[in-house]
Design a protein around this motif. Sequence first.
Motif: not given
Lengths: 99, 224
Positions: A18, A22-23, B83, B87, B91, B94
């Motif tokens: 995950a 996202m990154s 990136s 994020l 990221g 999260f």
Amino acid sequence: MAIGWYLAVSAIIFCIGAGGVMSRRNPLVILLCLELMLNGANLALVAFARMWGGEDGQVFALIVLVVAAAEVTVGLGLIVALYRRRLPIDVDELSELHG
Amino acid sequence: MSAVLFFIAAIGAISGAIGVVTLRNPFYSVLALAFHLVSLAALFLLLRAEFVAAGQVVVYAGAVMVLYVFVVAYVGGGEPLASGAVLRVLGPLFAVALAVELSIAMLGSGLKGIKGRGAPFHPGFGTPAHIGRLLLTKYLFPFEAASILLLLAAVGAVVLARRRRGLPGDEEPPLRFRATEPDYTGTMAEAAGVRPTAYDELLHPEAQGAPATDAPEPTHTGGW
């Protein structure tokens, strides 16, 4: 080993995937990270199947495998189509459908 | 023994996953994923899921990874993309938050089986025979649905990845143009040899007394 250990490993793999989704910005790597998430879920399914002594979870894991293969095929087809049209292979640049 | 194997496989799977996310070159990411998949297959074997492990190695680590490698080789890695600023922080945050939440949910679930080693093992558990019987009886509908899904995915991939204008052969219409022809070309006068034509000068420059050009000798000099 207790089943909890397997569940912990599956949770860690899912979270790594995950975070990668996202990154990262390369759609190829995003697809790979989706695979990681699906594999984490698969490991949990198989662990629960072992816990209950039923094979239904394994059947479910096989179906997830099939869905992952289908998703990879379409995703890679999309990436090849992007490359053919000389579009940038970068999800941050591909924002035409932003709305 | 199984504990040692478990830790080896688990560390392999997790390090492979971390490699997929952190390596900058997509090709190395694919290799890390292959390593992760093989380790995961070992974990499946420890959980007595022989058929799933075999399918994992054959379908994933075999076929799907080859597909990935081909696409990476075709598209090329490109320059490694950093990136986005937001994020890059958000990221991993999260991911960690999700991990904490999952751990809390798992530890607080109160499932007794989590602490145990699973149901007592009976021979034949997870073998292709058992899985196949389940797939063709109890789970026949998901099985057929999966086959239709695979067919649709194959067709969709072909439609997506083909060239936009149909098949490669007829991509561009043949280029046609009309060259300006010399005078009297294709007339009765030329056929009867009454008038010298431009072609005669081209074919027999010495007969006409024309100065020899430095054009290359025409290869087709025969008559009819």
